[in-house]
Motif scaffolding. Structure first.
Motif, PDB file in Angstrom:
ATOM      1  N   PHE A  72      -1.292   6.968 -14.836  1.00  0.00           N
ATOM      2  CA  PHE A  72      -1.587   5.896 -13.875  1.00  0.00           C
ATOM      3  C   PHE A  72      -0.308   5.226 -13.389  1.00  0.00           C
ATOM      4  N   LEU A  73       0.773   5.367 -14.166  1.00  0.00           N
ATOM      5  CA  LEU A  73       2.046   4.761 -13.775  1.00  0.00           C
ATOM      6  C   LEU A  73       2.603   5.369 -12.491  1.00  0.00           C
ATOM      7  N   ILE A  74       2.266   6.618 -12.205  1.00  0.00           N
ATOM      8  CA  ILE A  74       2.793   7.283 -11.005  1.00  0.00           C
ATOM      9  C   ILE A  74       2.297   6.590  -9.737  1.00  0.00           C
ATOM     10  N   PRO A  75       0.969   6.490  -9.511  1.00  0.00           N
ATOM     11  CA  PRO A  75       0.516   5.782  -8.301  1.00  0.00           C
ATOM     12  C   PRO A  75       0.806   4.286  -8.350  1.00  0.00           C
ATOM     13  N   LEU A  76       0.825   3.701  -9.553  1.00  0.00           N
ATOM     14  CA  LEU A  76       1.105   2.267  -9.654  1.00  0.00           C
ATOM     15  C   LEU A  76       2.501   1.953  -9.136  1.00  0.00           C
ATOM     16  N   LEU A  77       3.494   2.698  -9.595  1.00  0.00           N
ATOM     17  CA  LEU A  77       4.873   2.472  -9.149  1.00  0.00           C
ATOM     18  C   LEU A  77       5.028   2.771  -7.657  1.00  0.00           C
ATOM     19  N   ALA A  78       4.315   3.793  -7.186  1.00  0.00           N
ATOM     20  CA  ALA A  78       4.382   4.130  -5.764  1.00  0.00           C
ATOM     21  C   ALA A  78       3.786   3.033  -4.889  1.00  0.00           C
ATOM     22  N   LEU A  79       2.771   2.351  -5.426  1.00  0.00           N
ATOM     23  CA  LEU A  79       2.072   1.336  -4.640  1.00  0.00           C
ATOM     24  C   LEU A  79       2.754  -0.026  -4.634  1.00  0.00           C
ATOM     25  N   LEU A  80       3.637  -0.275  -5.575  1.00  0.00           N
ATOM     26  CA  LEU A  80       4.255  -1.603  -5.671  1.00  0.00           C
ATOM     27  C   LEU A  80       4.899  -2.067  -4.363  1.00  0.00           C
ATOM     28  N   PRO A  81       5.714  -1.226  -3.682  1.00  0.00           N
ATOM     29  CA  PRO A  81       6.283  -1.689  -2.406  1.00  0.00           C
ATOM     30  C   PRO A  81       5.230  -1.984  -1.341  1.00  0.00           C
ATOM     31  N   SER A  82       4.039  -1.404  -1.477  1.00  0.00           N
ATOM     32  CA  SER A  82       2.972  -1.642  -0.494  1.00  0.00           C
ATOM     33  C   SER A  82       2.572  -3.104  -0.442  1.00  0.00           C
ATOM     34  N   MET A  83       2.799  -3.822  -1.536  1.00  0.00           N
ATOM     35  CA  MET A  83       2.462  -5.245  -1.554  1.00  0.00           C
ATOM     36  C   MET A  83       3.270  -6.009  -0.505  1.00  0.00           C
ATOM     37  N   ILE A  84       4.441  -5.474  -0.179  1.00  0.00           N
ATOM     38  CA  ILE A  84       5.284  -6.096   0.848  1.00  0.00           C
ATOM     39  C   ILE A  84       4.762  -5.750   2.237  1.00  0.00           C
ATOM     40  N   PHE A  85       4.339  -4.494   2.422  1.00  0.00           N
ATOM     41  CA  PHE A  85       4.024  -4.002   3.762  1.00  0.00           C
ATOM     42  C   PHE A  85       2.576  -4.205   4.174  1.00  0.00           C
ATOM     43  N   ILE A  86       1.669  -4.367   3.231  1.00  0.00           N
ATOM     44  CA  ILE A  86       0.257  -4.470   3.587  1.00  0.00           C
ATOM     45  C   ILE A  86      -0.009  -5.693   4.459  1.00  0.00           C
ATOM     46  N   GLY A  87       0.835  -6.724   4.314  1.00  0.00           N
ATOM     47  CA  GLY A  87       0.668  -7.933   5.107  1.00  0.00           C
ATOM     48  C   GLY A  87       0.918  -7.727   6.584  1.00  0.00           C
TER      49      GLY A  87
END
Length: 362
Positions: A72-87
């Motif tokens: 689960f760490l693979i998609p979790l780490l990949a998604l972290l920067p998305s928190m910046i861009f989803i806005g």
């Protein structure tokens, strides 16, 4: 039991491979903002696919958590920067500032050639002229101080100056229209502020364009407004879906057209940015960018500017009605020292784009 164990091992290996691939594609999607498409056109395609790629990673994340897999760490780490861009696509709460005089209301709207009578309701009411009347009425009722219109199509031998004077007498105007045997079309900027200068940025081998108007917004303040319509893809997904089995060349032709559009758009953006960098006053950029927030286009034009949706919007920011709520391609980007008071996207049926209305403190 042994076969079941081997099956689980195989499923785990395939799942991890899929997670690594999805994570890699998501990181390429992030990188699409800074890579000039002229050096890799496919990066723009990955930027356009940011939302579905991110959703795929979310699905894989929950799948791995449900299976209690450390992968689960693979998609979790990949998604972290998305928190910046989803806005840039979705805002859960507005960060609007309080209005402070002078506050300026800005409207940008791709009128879609007034839909050229394609919608049945406007065919019944008089075709494109009925749609044109609806757009005119909407602009008048919006009470905007600055109006940026793209794909304004005036059929017949229209006197553009007379048209503006009759329908928008309270506005000063800057425009550039291409002339064809069917009429005129182009960009129009309307302003309640005095216009002290105007110009056009001509794009090579393109009917798209950017115009600018210098507005006197205060006793000693001038603001340059760029009204942009960057290169579109000029493809019909419906036509492509219907024809690809019958016409073996249509997919290849579509791919070449997409490549050409992406490369032209990056050149057009660089041209506008060069003009902005040589501009002696503050610049506001608005219009139809034909590109999403995860793009070189957006990243370049955001330099020293803020996005009215990110700062003051709420809900989905999508502006292309045919693919709502996923596609956001119309923007108002303002100098970063100003403040955004509001941002609205009325869901009107007069075009394939929705208008964008924002207020900013100068």
């Amino acid at each position: 039991m042994r076969g079941n164990h081997q099956g689980n091992q195989f499923t785990g290996v395939v799942a991890r491979a899929l997670m690594l691939l999805a994570a890699f594609l998501l990181f390429l999607s992030y990188a699409s903002m800074v890579v000039n498409p002229s050096k890799g056109w496919y990066m723009t395609a990955l930027g356009l696919l940011f939302v579905p790629i991110a959703v795929l990673n979310v699905i894989l994340l929950f799948w791995a958590i449900n299976r209690r897999s450390r992968s689960f760490l693979i998609p979790l780490l990949a998604l972290l920067p998305s928190m910046i861009f989803i806005g840039k696509y979705l805002q859960f709460s507005s960060g609007a500032v309080e209005p402070v005089s002078p506050t300026v209301k800005i409207l940008t709207y791709n009128t879609g050639h007034f839909m050229l009578g394609r919608k049945p309701e406007f065919k019944e009411e008089g075709g494109p002229l009925a749609c044109m009347d609806s757009v005119i009425r909407f602009v008048q009722e919006s009470d905007a101080d600055i109006v940026c219109l793209q794909e304004v199509n005036l059929p017949g031998e229209y006197d553009v100056t007379k048209f503006i004077r009759e329908h928008f007498p309270e506005y000063n105007a800057g425009y550039f229209m291409f002339v064809t045997d069917k009429g005129t079309y182009g960009n129009v900027t309307l302003s309640r502020f005095p216009i002290t200068g105007k110009g056009r940025l001509k794009f090579d081998m393109s009917s798209n364009l950017a115009i600018y108007t210098d507005l006197k917004v205060g006793e000693e303040s001038t603001l340059r407004v760029y009204n942009c319509h960057f290169e579109s893809y000029n493809i019909s997904l419906m036509k492509l879906a219907k024809s690809w089995r019958r016409d073996s060349t249509i997919v290849q032709d579509t791919e070449e057209r997409v490549k050409r559009s992406i490369r032209r758009r990056s050149e057009q953006v660089d041209q506008v940015m060069e003009d902005i960098e040589n501009c002696p006053v503050e610049a506001l950029v608005a219009g139809d960018f034909n590109d999403n927030p995860m793009s070189y286009t957006y990243y370049r034009l955001m330099r020293d500017r803020k996005d009215t949706f990110v700062e003051a919007g709420k809900g989905f920011g999508a502006t292309y009605s045919m693919l709502w709520p996923f596609v956001r391609i119309d923007y108002i980007l303002y100098p970063k020292q100003f403040g955004a008071v509001s941002h609205r996207i009325p869901h009107l049926k007069y075009s394939d784009h929705y208008p964008v209305i924002a207020e900013i403190n100068l």
